[in-house]
Design an enzyme around this catalytic site. Sequence first.
Site, PDB file in Angstrom:
ATOM      1  N   LEU A   9      43.504  35.837  39.367  1.00 41.91           N
ATOM      2  CA  LEU A   9      43.873  37.322  40.038  1.00 41.91           C
ATOM      3  C   LEU A   9      43.896  37.040  41.029  1.00 41.91           C
ATOM      4  CD1 LEU A   9      40.400  38.551  37.951  1.00 41.91           C
ATOM      5  CD2 LEU A   9      43.037  39.098  37.613  1.00 41.91           C
ATOM      6  N   ASP A  10      43.788  37.915  41.422  1.00 39.05           N
ATOM      7  CA  ASP A  10      44.257  36.974  43.640  1.00 39.05           C
ATOM      8  C   ASP A  10      43.402  38.008  43.896  1.00 39.05           C
ATOM      9  OD1 ASP A  10      46.867  37.215  43.278  1.00 39.05           O
ATOM     10  OD2 ASP A  10      47.660  39.285  44.218  1.00 39.05           O
ATOM     11  N   LYS A  11      42.761  37.047  45.229  1.00 39.23           N
ATOM     12  CA  LYS A  11      42.216  36.795  46.039  1.00 39.23           C
ATOM     13  C   LYS A  11      40.913  38.767  45.920  1.00 39.23           C
ATOM     14  CE  LYS A  11      39.872  36.773  50.305  1.00 39.23           C
ATOM     15  NZ  LYS A  11      40.127  36.203  52.031  1.00 39.23           N
ATOM     16  N   GLU A  12      41.855  39.711  46.303  1.00 34.86           N
ATOM     17  CA  GLU A  12      42.166  41.138  46.612  1.00 34.86           C
ATOM     18  C   GLU A  12      41.308  41.674  44.907  1.00 34.86           C
ATOM     19  OE1 GLU A  12      44.183  39.501  47.946  1.00 34.86           O
ATOM     20  OE2 GLU A  12      43.305  40.079  49.619  1.00 34.86           O
ATOM     21  N   THR A  13      41.853  40.808  44.094  1.00 34.63           N
ATOM     22  CA  THR A  13      41.088  41.546  42.868  1.00 34.63           C
ATOM     23  C   THR A  13      40.111  41.797  42.268  1.00 34.63           C
ATOM     24  OG1 THR A  13      43.964  41.709  42.274  1.00 34.63           O
ATOM     25  CG2 THR A  13      43.117  42.180  40.392  1.00 34.63           C
TER      26      THR A  13
END
Length: 299
Positions: free
Chosen positions: A90-94
């Site tokens: 998952l992306d860092k911000e997700t």
Amino acid sequence: QIPKDPAQRQLRELAALSRQLQRVHPNVLAKILKQGTVYQNEEIVVINKPYGLPVHGGPGIKNCIADVLPILAKMLENMRAEPLHLCHRLDKETTGVMVLARSKEAAEKIRLLFKTRQVEKIYWAIVLGDPDPAEGIVEIPIVEKEVRSHQSHYKMTLAPNYRLRPEDGKVVKIRKNRSAESAVTRYRRLAGASACSLLELQPITGVKHQIRVHLAYGLGCPILGDHKYSHWSKLAPQKLPELTLRRLKLQQSKARHLPLYLHAHRLRLPLGQPIDLVCKPPHFFQKTLRKLELDIAKD
């Protein structure tokens, strides 16, 4: 000093939390992840990934999920302390549902399920604007391109298979970009208010930044707080509608602090019996839904 403005205070808290996760001892980070465990059996451990925490290491990253997997394994009861394995990213911000495997074999099995598109993934996103139609499928290939501007950078973008011929407006097929990957995203609007919408998204394929690119460039509804994909030619804070700023009690000059509102809400894993995994959106996400009056019927 603490900002008086509640929205700004929330943004500052999130940024501070993200920095704090980088500074804590790996044991503390493992403990935070353990507290966020939503499901476990003999094959898998499922965590609710916090905001701002990278899955993999890289330049300037001290703490990431991959590094604390051996510690987390030892903290979870009745474990033969074999390190846990990543199955997807998952992306860092997700935020949201993330599956870890207890063994190499289980990890390979689950990675194959992801690769062969047998895992049903449901995301929630708060977006600017209103998709038209309210429900549908975006099917446009995606490619990585260099944006040449005063600060050159790379972005994922659309690589459509068709274009309109300028002389007569006729639809013509273009030569397929060899490095483009096919990308398919289903979307459905769950609620709309304050010049924003809450969307339920199901990525059928798994291309890097697929949901963000399809929403911003395919539907013209970028995710709230997605400063990277809100403009093509520059890296600049997202421009928000007046009504949205008012509801968030935010000034446009502070919009750059907005976090990305993308949450991995649900995952259906066909492991023998299908396992349905659900993570509630984080506190900051729910708070913004309330401020924007995006009321969704109880699931």
